[in-house]
Scaffold this active site. Structure first.
Site, PDB file in Angstrom:
ATOM      1  N   ARG A 151      43.012  39.793  34.808  1.00 55.09           N
ATOM      2  CA  ARG A 151      42.359  38.487  34.779  1.00 55.09           C
ATOM      3  C   ARG A 151      42.962  37.626  35.883  1.00 55.09           C
ATOM      4  NH1 ARG A 151      43.546  39.601  29.251  1.00 55.09           N
ATOM      5  NH2 ARG A 151      41.659  39.803  27.954  1.00 55.09           N
ATOM      6  N   LYS A 182      45.868  37.367  27.079  1.00 50.86           N
ATOM      7  CA  LYS A 182      45.408  36.383  26.106  1.00 50.86           C
ATOM      8  C   LYS A 182      46.156  36.546  24.787  1.00 50.86           C
ATOM      9  CE  LYS A 182      40.683  35.461  27.674  1.00 50.86           C
ATOM     10  NZ  LYS A 182      39.251  35.518  27.301  1.00 50.86           N
ATOM     11  N   HIS A 251      36.701  37.405  38.044  1.00 52.17           N
ATOM     12  CA  HIS A 251      36.421  38.148  36.818  1.00 52.17           C
ATOM     13  C   HIS A 251      35.381  39.246  37.052  1.00 52.17           C
ATOM     14  CE1 HIS A 251      37.959  37.927  32.781  1.00 52.17           C
ATOM     15  NE2 HIS A 251      36.787  38.246  32.279  1.00 52.17           N
ATOM     16  N   ARG A 254      37.194  42.395  37.567  1.00 51.20           N
ATOM     17  CA  ARG A 254      37.668  42.955  36.292  1.00 51.20           C
ATOM     18  C   ARG A 254      36.525  43.697  35.590  1.00 51.20           C
ATOM     19  NH1 ARG A 254      41.403  42.425  31.950  1.00 51.20           N
ATOM     20  NH2 ARG A 254      40.454  41.924  29.935  1.00 51.20           N
ATOM     21  N   HIS A 277      41.940  44.333  25.402  1.00 52.90           N
ATOM     22  CA  HIS A 277      41.055  43.756  24.393  1.00 52.90           C
ATOM     23  C   HIS A 277      41.615  44.021  22.997  1.00 52.90           C
ATOM     24  CE1 HIS A 277      37.298  43.881  27.210  1.00 52.90           C
ATOM     25  NE2 HIS A 277      38.054  42.812  27.406  1.00 52.90           N
ATOM     26  N   TYR A 286      30.560  47.024  27.928  1.00 53.07           N
ATOM     27  CA  TYR A 286      30.521  47.792  29.169  1.00 53.07           C
ATOM     28  C   TYR A 286      29.742  49.091  29.012  1.00 53.07           C
ATOM     29  CZ  TYR A 286      33.907  44.423  30.788  1.00 53.07           C
ATOM     30  OH  TYR A 286      34.519  43.248  31.135  1.00 53.07           O
TER      31      TYR A 286
END
Length: 307
Positions: A151, A182, A251, A254, A277, A286
């Site tokens: 990120r 995150k 992004h 990514r 994730h 995806y």
């Protein structure tokens, strides 16, 4: 218009109401009321007799006509307001549009570059290099965004050396990048050969730019941690110079990293881990990009798919 809908339309023309509403909003209300009047007349329904089931059919009809979720939501809001006003006037007993919602808009798929475009961007060398040190930095940042799927904040947060306070760092001997993602979650992702070489080239000249004591791996021309705006502007300009057929932001690289890995491996769990994730449902988006890729191959290659 006539009847109850016309009464609400007249109410909207009052000076006090018009002072609160913009001309555009008034047009939206007027168009919405015309649409409702047409539906009521087409069904032979009196406005005060409109029930919840019929209101749902009106919403479904809008959907069948091809209106998008936002347009339907706007019309339902106008109709709900009209019946709310009629209810306050004691003209109708219920508001058939209360609680009636438009269909949810599908979430847009993340935008990813094609493999060739991503490689072309990552390997691009500008014709006119004003500062070879900044060029080395920019190349390393692009390689890390695409080669490690970082990120923007993770990339900017990297420090030149591992320490107790470091948000993230690169371990060149182990060919790994350690980042703070995150939710304060740490993860490690492999470092590809091209990214490692670009980083080595940048580290060789970083000391010439970095201010004394600056811990950041990537620094700007003034010697301090590079800003997100600088990264976005650099990447956008670099993509244009490389002839990339899209507006590229950090992004997107990514997304490209994830999509291209999934196309090649089909290993959703591995891609989830590499992206950091928490839930695999986040990564599953995806697979839709992968299906689009397969569909394009089919359309281009299968003899029965060609027009």
């Amino acid at each position: 218009m006539n009847g109850l809908c016309a009464d609400f339309g007249d109410y909207l023309q009052h000076a006090r109401v018009q002072q609160r509403l913009s001309p555009r909003t008034l047009r939206v209300y007027e168009d919405g009321l015309e649409r409702l009047q047409t539906l009521l007349a087409g069904g032979g329904i009196e406005p005060r007799a409109l029930g919840i089931a019929q209101a749902r059919r009106f919403a479904a009809q809008l959907h069948r006509e091809g209106l998008g979720p936002k347009s339907i939501a706007l019309l339902l809001s106008v109709w709900r307001s009209a019946y709310r006003w009629l209810g306050l006037q004691g003209r109708v007993a219920l508001n058939p549009f209360d609680g009636l919602k438009a269909p949810k808009a599908p979430k847009p798929l993340p935008k990813a570059l094609g493999v060739d475009d991503a490689v072309q961007l990552a390997s691009h060398v500008p014709d006119d290099i004003a500062d070879s040190r900044l060029e080395a930095r920019d190349r390393a940042m692009v390689e890390l965004l695409y080669g490690a799927g970082l990120r923007s904040a993770e990339l900017i947060g990297l420090d030149a050396q591992a320490s107790g306070s470091a948000a993230g760092w690169v371990d060149l001997p182990s060919m790994e990048v350690h980042v703070l993602g995150k939710g304060g979650k740490r993860r490690s992702t492999p470092l590809g050969r091209a990214a490692a070489e670009a980083l080595q080239a940048w580290l060789a000249v970083r000391g010439e730019l970095a201010a004394p004591g600056e811990p950041a791996l990537f620094v700007g021309a003034r010697g301090h941690r590079v800003a997100g705006s600088t990264l976005r502007a650099m990447l956008s300009a670099r993509a244009v110079a490389a002839g990339t057929p899209a507006h590229v932001h950090p992004h997107m690289l990514r997304h490209s990293f994830a999509s291209h890995l999934l196309q090649s491996s089909g290993d959703l769990r591995a891609v989830q881990e590499l992206l950091g994730h928490a839930h695999i449902t986040t990564t599953q988006v995806y697979t839709q990009l992968d299906h689009q890729h397969l569909a394009r191959i089919y359309d281009a290659a299968h003899p029965r798919a060609k027009k």
